[in-house]
Design an enzyme around this catalytic site. Structure first.
Site, PDB file in Angstrom:
ATOM      1  N   THR A 417       0.830  -1.201   0.000  1.00 52.95           N
ATOM      2  CA  THR A 417       0.000   0.000   0.000  1.00 52.95           C
ATOM      3  C   THR A 417       0.872   1.263   0.000  1.00 52.95           C
ATOM      4  O   THR A 417       2.071   1.206   0.285  1.00 52.95           O
ATOM      5  CB  THR A 417      -0.990   0.002   1.186  1.00 52.95           C
ATOM      6  N   THR A 435      -3.580   0.957  -3.146  1.00 50.89           N
ATOM      7  CA  THR A 435      -3.003  -0.346  -2.824  1.00 50.89           C
ATOM      8  C   THR A 435      -3.190  -1.370  -3.920  1.00 50.89           C
ATOM      9  O   THR A 435      -4.091  -1.241  -4.756  1.00 50.89           O
ATOM     10  CB  THR A 435      -3.637  -0.887  -1.528  1.00 50.89           C
ATOM     11  N   GLU A 437      -2.679  -4.414  -2.308  1.00 52.70           N
ATOM     12  CA  GLU A 437      -2.773  -5.260  -1.099  1.00 52.70           C
ATOM     13  C   GLU A 437      -1.411  -5.753  -0.677  1.00 52.70           C
ATOM     14  O   GLU A 437      -0.611  -4.975  -0.202  1.00 52.70           O
ATOM     15  CB  GLU A 437      -3.773  -6.400  -1.271  1.00 52.70           C
ATOM     16  N   GLU A 455      -6.515  -8.406  -3.801  1.00 52.84           N
ATOM     17  CA  GLU A 455      -7.386  -7.787  -2.799  1.00 52.84           C
ATOM     18  C   GLU A 455      -8.411  -8.743  -2.208  1.00 52.84           C
ATOM     19  O   GLU A 455      -8.882  -8.548  -1.074  1.00 52.84           O
ATOM     20  CB  GLU A 455      -8.109  -6.595  -3.428  1.00 52.84           C
ATOM     21  N   ASP A 458      -8.346 -10.077   1.330  1.00 53.08           N
ATOM     22  CA  ASP A 458      -8.775  -9.286   2.490  1.00 53.08           C
ATOM     23  C   ASP A 458     -10.125  -9.761   3.018  1.00 53.08           C
ATOM     24  O   ASP A 458     -10.562  -9.309   4.083  1.00 53.08           O
ATOM     25  CB  ASP A 458      -8.865  -7.799   2.125  1.00 53.08           C
ATOM     26  N   SER A 483      -8.256  -1.826   5.967  1.00 60.11           N
ATOM     27  CA  SER A 483      -7.798  -0.998   7.093  1.00 60.11           C
ATOM     28  C   SER A 483      -7.262   0.343   6.626  1.00 60.11           C
ATOM     29  O   SER A 483      -6.785   1.133   7.447  1.00 60.11           O
ATOM     30  CB  SER A 483      -6.705  -1.722   7.878  1.00 60.11           C
ATOM     31  N   GLY A 504      -0.998  -2.628   6.034  1.00 61.26           N
ATOM     32  CA  GLY A 504      -1.950  -3.659   6.405  1.00 61.26           C
ATOM     33  C   GLY A 504      -2.827  -3.198   7.551  1.00 61.26           C
ATOM     34  O   GLY A 504      -3.161  -2.019   7.667  1.00 61.26           O
TER      35      GLY A 504
END
Length: 596
Positions: A417, A435, A437, A455, A458, A483, A504
């Site tokens: 990110t 991002t 990820e 992604e 997540d 987040s 993260g």
């Protein structure tokens, strides 16, 4: 313009303990200062030197702070030409996707918080990736219904969600841009064709991730030409990326989601050897970013505002600060174990709520307003009244508009990110976290010269626990919980700080602690970003290696905490807005703040 506001003293789930793929190699990290960018303009080198000295960069009219000096310089040129913060963001993002491909790019997603100076209003744009329509809740489970190991899900096509960044760039420019769209791509296109110098950080990360980056031929050919990893100082070109940028510049972002570029994405996702995905042309064609209301929480007479669901960022940062607003943490020193006890347990309580309640509210009901209600947070803060660590934490009972019974989340969220903060000459403020990820995302390089996200990892790999559904489970078209915490702090109706970070699920702790450093402990914006980290999400206090935080392991253990000393590679970028603009960039990474 000149700012008339006074300068202010401003104001999850068990995670694998392994080091993230986006952690800085110690040798590479030692070369992230001015010497690594010696061929850039003098103002860039001066900004790097101020960062290394722990001093903020000051300016009167505009400022941009981001993770790579080449990208910051591209944004600065747009702002010099009269561009808006939205214009500059397009230039910064397209260069970041080239020079920092492990962190963000066209193949990923982003959350953007915007303050409109003319309207005096905040809004947000949700450019988060979506799950394909053919995805099922069992996407990350084996034939026996057991969750896959994390990297089994990450590497390959299975983890790729519909990218949102190109559409978000277009939407932001359509709403707030001043300059011609096509010209915003000039720097990134030129650098991709003529070549750019590989930074120490990128070189170190490529060297560390060889096993995953070499699983797919296109990715291996780019990062390991002739079988050798790219090295710091090498000149790297990316003509495929230049072609993609020229197409978007000429035809608009819509060309990314249909035709040749889209087909190339779908082919590589569905054809990924051993781990194909289900992303389709339909998924790309129907993708759209969403404008959403900002979520704000009160802290020390300020409103800390950011992204609501599907991000957990503003809610969880807001909960931490809202609980601490009921304490006297400001009377303590930043390295006082009691201050860290308050911060750590407030974070644990907030993460307990995050794990139970937070997901894409377009798909699952959420008590969004209840989670940041002042009375609710005051009641949660009563749990902080003791003198040692809470033996255990559990989610609270915020006010709901209706009832819902969720199971605790079991998703895993690791870095990469990147974060960008921009203030333009009209007083508009942008805070955007962007991002793909994990570091290098899915490790799939699209034919268009950009990496594709992972992604979808997540989401929770498990769907239920004890017969109760997990709110953040995979569902077709759903956005995975994040987040990312792009934040604008407001006071008396005006912005006083733009801030955010990669990292993260530790993003939440990085941002909350930096705001506390600035507001409660009186640090200037650069000091606040560079101060040692102590992050607690699920019980264990992560203490930043190589800093004085290491010495607090014993006192925190005496208070009842488990501790772990580790690298905590944030990437905070912030701009304080007062009579002048004062910008800071995280000394742990290569970025700078630059202004005029």
């Amino acid at each position: 313009m000149r700012y008339l506001l006074p300068v202010l003293v401003l104001a999850a789930h068990p995670l694998h303990a392994q080091q993230s793929a986006d952690a800085v190699d110690p040798e590479a990290a030692s070369e992230t200062g001015a010497e690594a960018f010696a061929d850039l303009p003098e103002r860039v080198r001066a900004a790097l030197e101020r960062k290394e000295a722990g001093e903020p960069v000051e300016a009167q009219d505009w400022m941009v702070a981001a993770a790579n000096p080449v990208a910051v310089e591209a944004g600065a040129k747009v702002l010099e030409a009269g561009g808006s913060a939205a214009d500059a963001m397009v230039a910064v993002q397209t260069v970041l996707g080239l020079v920092e491909p492990q962190s963000s790019g066209l193949g990923g997603g982003a959350f953007l918080v915007w303050y409109d100076a003319e309207e005096g209003a905040l809004t947000t744009l949700d450019g988060r990736e979506t799950a394909p329509l053919d995805a099922t809740p069992q996407l990350f489970q084996d034939e026996d219904g057991e969750p896959l190991e994390f990297y089994e899900g990450v590497v390959g096509g299975r983890s790729v969600g519909t990218p949102g960044t190109p559409a978000l760039m277009q939407m932001a420019h359509d709403k707030w841009g001043n300059l011609d769209w096509a010209g915003l791509f000039d720097d990134a296109t030129r650098l991709a064709r003529e070549g750019f110098a590989v930074s120490p950080r990128l070189a170190g990360l490529v060297d560390e991730d060889r096993d995953r980056l070499t699983r797919f031929s296109a990715t291996a050919d780019y990062f390991y030409p002739g079988g050798e990893a790219i090295a710091a100082g090498d000149t790297l070109t990316n003509t495929a990326y230049a072609d993609t940028l020229e197409a978007i510049a000429t035809e608009g972002a819509g060309t990314f989601y249909t035709g040749e570029i889209a087909q190339g994405i779908v082919d590589i996702v569905q054809g990924a050897e051993s781990n194909p995905g289900v992303l389709s042309m339909t998924d790309l064609a129907i993708y759209a970013p969403v404008e959403r209301a900002a979520v704000c929480a009160a802290y020390r007479g300020r409103d800390v505002c950011g992204m609501g669901p599907p991000s957990s960022g503003a809610l969880t940062v807001g909960q931490i600060l809202g609980m601490l607003d009921n304490t006297d943490i400001a009377s303590l020193a930043p390295d006082d174990p009691e201050a860290l006890r308050l911060l750590g347990d407030a974070s644990r309580l907030a993460f307990a709520d995050r794990g139970l309640y937070m997901a894409d509210s377009d798909f699952v009901p959420m008590p969004t307003e209840g989670l940041v209600d002042a009375d609710y947070l005051a009641s949660r803060a009563e749990l902080l009244a003791g003198d040692d660590a809470l033996p255990e934490v559990s989610a609270g009972d915020p006010e709901w508009s209706h009832a819902m019974d969720w199971a605790p989340d079991r998703s895993i969220e690791l870095p990469s990110t990147s974060h960008v903060s921009i203030v333009d000459a009209d007083g508009n403020v942008l805070s955007m976290t962007t991002t793909i990820e994990n570091g290098f995302g899915s490790r799939l390089m699209a034919p268009g010269g950009f990496l594709l996200n992972n992604e979808l990892t997540d989401f929770s790999f498990a769907t239920h626990e004890d017969g109760r559904p997990i709110a953040n489970r995979v569902e077709p078209g759903k956005r995975p919980r994040s987040s990312m915490s792009p934040t604008i702090v407001m006071q008396d109706g005006a912005p006083v700080l733009a801030i955010g970070s990669p990292g993260g699920s530790r993003i939440i702790g990085y941002v909350a602690q930096a705001i506390i450093n600035h507001v409660d402990f009186g640090m200037n914006v650069q000091e606040a970003l560079g101060a040692p980290h102590a992050v607690n999400r699920f019980g264990t206090f992560d203490l930043e290696a190589g800093t004085p935080m290491e010495e607090l392991a014993g006192p925190l253990q005496e208070l009842g905490f488990e501790t772990e000393v580790r690298d905590l590679t944030s990437g905070l970028h912030a701009i304080e807005i007062g009579e002048t603009l004062r910008g800071g960039a995280d000394p742990r990474r290569e970025g700078i703040a630059l202004g005029q």
